[in-house]
Design a protein around this motif. Structure first.
Motif, PDB file in Angstrom:
ATOM      1  N   TYR A  99       0.819  -1.212   0.000  1.00  0.00           N
ATOM      2  CA  TYR A  99       0.000   0.000   0.000  1.00  0.00           C
ATOM      3  C   TYR A  99       0.852   1.261   0.000  1.00  0.00           C
ATOM      4  O   TYR A  99       0.562   2.222  -0.701  1.00  0.00           O
ATOM      5  CB  TYR A  99      -0.930   0.021   1.211  1.00  0.00           C
ATOM      6  CG  TYR A  99      -1.825   1.239   1.230  1.00  0.00           C
ATOM      7  CD1 TYR A  99      -2.961   1.300   0.435  1.00  0.00           C
ATOM      8  CD2 TYR A  99      -1.494   2.360   1.998  1.00  0.00           C
ATOM      9  CE1 TYR A  99      -3.754   2.424   0.410  1.00  0.00           C
ATOM     10  CE2 TYR A  99      -2.286   3.494   1.984  1.00  0.00           C
ATOM     11  CZ  TYR A  99      -3.414   3.518   1.192  1.00  0.00           C
ATOM     12  OH  TYR A  99      -4.193   4.648   1.164  1.00  0.00           O
ATOM     13  N   LYS A 117      -5.855   5.685   6.291  1.00  0.00           N
ATOM     14  CA  LYS A 117      -5.870   5.648   4.832  1.00  0.00           C
ATOM     15  C   LYS A 117      -6.058   4.226   4.314  1.00  0.00           C
ATOM     16  O   LYS A 117      -6.848   3.985   3.394  1.00  0.00           O
ATOM     17  CB  LYS A 117      -4.569   6.229   4.273  1.00  0.00           C
ATOM     18  CG  LYS A 117      -4.471   7.734   4.310  1.00  0.00           C
ATOM     19  CD  LYS A 117      -3.075   8.190   3.991  1.00  0.00           C
ATOM     20  CE  LYS A 117      -2.562   7.624   2.692  1.00  0.00           C
ATOM     21  NZ  LYS A 117      -1.163   7.985   2.420  1.00  0.00           N
ATOM     22  N   HIS A 121      -9.237   2.922   2.304  1.00  0.00           N
ATOM     23  CA  HIS A 121      -9.038   2.319   0.982  1.00  0.00           C
ATOM     24  C   HIS A 121      -9.719   0.943   0.908  1.00  0.00           C
ATOM     25  O   HIS A 121     -10.372   0.616  -0.083  1.00  0.00           O
ATOM     26  CB  HIS A 121      -7.542   2.183   0.715  1.00  0.00           C
ATOM     27  CG  HIS A 121      -7.198   1.535  -0.589  1.00  0.00           C
ATOM     28  ND1 HIS A 121      -7.220   2.219  -1.775  1.00  0.00           N
ATOM     29  CD2 HIS A 121      -6.845   0.262  -0.895  1.00  0.00           C
ATOM     30  CE1 HIS A 121      -6.893   1.405  -2.759  1.00  0.00           C
ATOM     31  NE2 HIS A 121      -6.651   0.219  -2.251  1.00  0.00           N
ATOM     32  N   GLN A 122      -9.583   0.161   1.981  1.00  0.00           N
ATOM     33  CA  GLN A 122     -10.204  -1.162   2.008  1.00  0.00           C
ATOM     34  C   GLN A 122     -11.721  -1.069   1.992  1.00  0.00           C
ATOM     35  O   GLN A 122     -12.399  -1.829   1.304  1.00  0.00           O
ATOM     36  CB  GLN A 122      -9.722  -1.924   3.248  1.00  0.00           C
ATOM     37  CG  GLN A 122      -8.262  -2.330   3.173  1.00  0.00           C
ATOM     38  CD  GLN A 122      -7.730  -2.861   4.485  1.00  0.00           C
ATOM     39  OE1 GLN A 122      -8.330  -2.673   5.538  1.00  0.00           O
ATOM     40  NE2 GLN A 122      -6.578  -3.517   4.442  1.00  0.00           N
ATOM     41  N   LEU A 124     -13.407   1.327   0.739  1.00  0.00           N
ATOM     42  CA  LEU A 124     -13.781   1.797  -0.599  1.00  0.00           C
ATOM     43  C   LEU A 124     -13.996   0.625  -1.541  1.00  0.00           C
ATOM     44  O   LEU A 124     -14.991   0.548  -2.250  1.00  0.00           O
ATOM     45  CB  LEU A 124     -12.697   2.718  -1.150  1.00  0.00           C
ATOM     46  CG  LEU A 124     -12.754   3.059  -2.635  1.00  0.00           C
ATOM     47  CD1 LEU A 124     -13.986   3.887  -2.934  1.00  0.00           C
ATOM     48  CD2 LEU A 124     -11.496   3.794  -3.060  1.00  0.00           C
ATOM     49  N   HIS A 125     -13.068  -0.319  -1.501  1.00  0.00           N
ATOM     50  CA  HIS A 125     -13.165  -1.445  -2.428  1.00  0.00           C
ATOM     51  C   HIS A 125     -14.228  -2.453  -2.001  1.00  0.00           C
ATOM     52  O   HIS A 125     -14.819  -3.120  -2.841  1.00  0.00           O
ATOM     53  CB  HIS A 125     -11.805  -2.121  -2.563  1.00  0.00           C
ATOM     54  CG  HIS A 125     -10.850  -1.325  -3.390  1.00  0.00           C
ATOM     55  ND1 HIS A 125     -10.828  -1.369  -4.764  1.00  0.00           N
ATOM     56  CD2 HIS A 125      -9.906  -0.414  -3.045  1.00  0.00           C
ATOM     57  CE1 HIS A 125      -9.910  -0.555  -5.230  1.00  0.00           C
ATOM     58  NE2 HIS A 125      -9.330   0.039  -4.207  1.00  0.00           N
ATOM     59  N   GLN A 168     -15.076   6.766  -5.199  1.00  0.00           N
ATOM     60  CA  GLN A 168     -14.093   7.413  -4.331  1.00  0.00           C
ATOM     61  C   GLN A 168     -14.575   8.792  -3.890  1.00  0.00           C
ATOM     62  O   GLN A 168     -14.474   9.149  -2.708  1.00  0.00           O
ATOM     63  CB  GLN A 168     -12.760   7.546  -5.058  1.00  0.00           C
ATOM     64  CG  GLN A 168     -12.062   6.225  -5.320  1.00  0.00           C
ATOM     65  CD  GLN A 168     -10.675   6.427  -5.886  1.00  0.00           C
ATOM     66  OE1 GLN A 168      -9.913   7.275  -5.422  1.00  0.00           O
ATOM     67  NE2 GLN A 168     -10.339   5.651  -6.903  1.00  0.00           N
ATOM     68  N   PHE A 319      -6.188  11.218   2.198  1.00  0.00           N
ATOM     69  CA  PHE A 319      -6.808  10.337   1.211  1.00  0.00           C
ATOM     70  C   PHE A 319      -6.336  10.766  -0.169  1.00  0.00           C
ATOM     71  O   PHE A 319      -6.162  11.963  -0.430  1.00  0.00           O
ATOM     72  CB  PHE A 319      -8.336  10.412   1.277  1.00  0.00           C
ATOM     73  CG  PHE A 319      -9.020   9.344   0.471  1.00  0.00           C
ATOM     74  CD1 PHE A 319      -9.122   8.055   0.946  1.00  0.00           C
ATOM     75  CD2 PHE A 319      -9.558   9.629  -0.782  1.00  0.00           C
ATOM     76  CE1 PHE A 319      -9.742   7.052   0.207  1.00  0.00           C
ATOM     77  CE2 PHE A 319     -10.182   8.642  -1.527  1.00  0.00           C
ATOM     78  CZ  PHE A 319     -10.279   7.353  -1.024  1.00  0.00           C
TER      79      PHE A 319
END
Length: 466
Positions: A99, A117, A121-122, A124-125, A168, A319
């Motif tokens: 990452y 962050k 990010h995790q 988000l996916h 995002q 971010f």
């Protein structure tokens, strides 16, 4: 509870990070060897792993450990730590799926931000933070072709890259996080910033944009923080800075990497203290702003090269939003073309003819180094040249979009034509440099002392497909 593993052969590093992150409510474990850490990963899932790059473990070092962790637990966010930063190593590890790559020692704020962050990010996916109904009904994000500041006229893209970008933005906009927007010139980074602002709680407050690339080191502090009358030669009246103008709203700093190191230092203090002192003044004023910055260069590389303050980078990078180039969004080309054509026809006060298949073919085969901005300029040209509602053909296209008389690969031959010899030499040189920098186009352009647009044009002209 989110789980974190610290892997470092220096026990004081493990202890410090464990203490910092445990206070934040995380379940933290640590290991002083790579082999034992690997066993721990096989037995338990960790959301985030901090891993030292130069472990003294004879069996497994940090770089090998990070790759093995990726194989066992692809969803785990791996942050590699090092006391000896190397750009080539960073690029190699990030391409391998880690990452982030950070320089030790980490302070408490950096460690906490890095974990936040990764977890953001995790989520988000996995889309776990977005209601299912919202995801199902979302319209793809504006593909950044609007006139600046006119949000109602954004055009929404249908491609996968546009949809991912929209997710995002939907995720980060309601927060008060600082955002770093990365993307090539012409991809629409300011439009992304407008979208984030328009979907935030600050949407009814000012949005102020500053192009840092146009600021001289002498005037940057004045533009950002303001100045008093007589503060310097030419200061005939007081000036309100961008931070004050954006109070309550969003301040967007475009091409922030162009700020001098001294201005970066002043900016860091303002961000930390949330107070602004105009040039020539002794009075400090509190400001309430959300900061969004943009760069066409990866700021992490600038940090590793000593051109950008690492503490400022961590302050700003809560971010990151990556805006993909147009060549990676070819699915949206028909929509962009139709929208631009309609807008330009309204500007010209007349209709233009239909666009022929040969023009669409040229558009799809072009690499668009200038991205959406270049597409709009090309559309202006071809619509202007298309008179009397006549068909828009390849005759209306600029030279760079026309097919080139160059064979793919430019194989060496016996042709003594000087132009061909020059092209072959250029082809070989560009490929050699690209291979040297692992096909990092920005780095290749820098080494060859050309800008990225020139490099992309040459790749297109020489039929080099990456």
């Amino acid at each position: 509870m989110k789980t974190i593993l610290i892997v470092d052969d220096e026990i004081q590093i493990c202890t410090l990070l464990t203490k910092i992150l445990t206070k934040e409510g995380y379940d933290v474990s640590h290991s002083v060897s790579g082999s034992s850490a690997l066993k721990m990963v096989k037995e338990k899932h960790y959301d985030v792993i901090f891993c030292d790059y130069r472990l003294k473990d004879k069996e497994i070092d940090g770089s090998v450990l990070s790759l093995k962790i990726r194989e066992i637990s692809p969803a785990t966010g791996i942050i590699v730590m090092t006391g000896y930063p190397d750009v080539r190593v960073a690029i190699q590890l990030i391409k391998g799926g880690i990452y982030d790559y950070v320089v030790k020692p980490l302070n408490a704020e950096q460690a906490i931000l890095l974990v936040q962050k990764v977890l953001l990010h995790q989520s988000l996916h996995s889309k776990e933070q977005l209601p299912a109904a919202t995801i199902a009904s979302e319209t793809p994000v504006s593909t950044l072709v609007s006139p600046k500041g006119r949000l109602s006229q954004f055009v929404y893209g249908n491609g996968n890259s546009s949809k991912e970008l929209h997710v995002q933005i939907k995720l980060i906009a309601p927060t008060n996080y600082s955002v770093v927007i990365l993307g090539e010139t012409g991809t629409g980074k300011e439009s992304v910033a407008h979208l984030i602002h328009s979907q935030s709680k600050r949407k009814d407050q000012p949005f102020v944009a500053i192009d840092c690339g146009s600021l001289s080191p002498e005037l940057a502090c004045s533009e950002l923080f303001g100045h008093e009358k007589g503060a310097f030669t030419g200061a005939i009246q007081a000036k309100t800075g961008a931070f004050h103008e954006a109070h309550g709203g969003t301040l967007f700093l475009d091409e922030i990497g162009n700020l001098s190191y001294e201005v970066q230092t002043a900016l860091l203090r303002v961000i930390q203290e949330r107070v602004v002192r105009p040039v020539g003044s002794t009075k400090e004023t509190k400001v309430d702003i959300r900061l969004i910055v943009a760069s066409n260069e990866d700021l992490q590389h600038a940090v590793l090269n000593g051109r950008f303050r690492d503490d400022l980078y961590y302050r700003l990078n809560e971010f990151t939003v990556n805006v993909p180039p147009l060549r990676a969004r070819k699915d949206d080309l028909p929509l962009f073309i139709a929208t631009f054509k309609q807008t330009i026809e309204a500007e010209l006060g007349r209709e233009c003819g239909e666009i022929t298949e040969e023009v669409y073919h040229a558009f799809y085969n072009y690499c668009w180094p200038g991205n959406i901005r270049e597409l709009k300029n090309v559309m202006r040209r071809i619509c202007l040249l298309a008179t009397d509602n006549s068909l828009i053909t390849s005759a209306n296209l600029p030279e760079e979009l026309l097919p080139q008389d160059v064979e793919p690969g430019l194989p060496p031959g016996s042709d003594e034509n000087l132009k061909n010899v020059s092209r072959q030499a250029e082809y070989k040189k560009i490929l050699d440099v690209l291979q040297q920098v692992r096909f990092n186009k920005s780095e290749a352009a820098r080494l060859m002392n050309i800008d990225r647009k020139t490099l992309y044009n040459k790749l297109h002209t020489l039929n080099i497909v990456l």
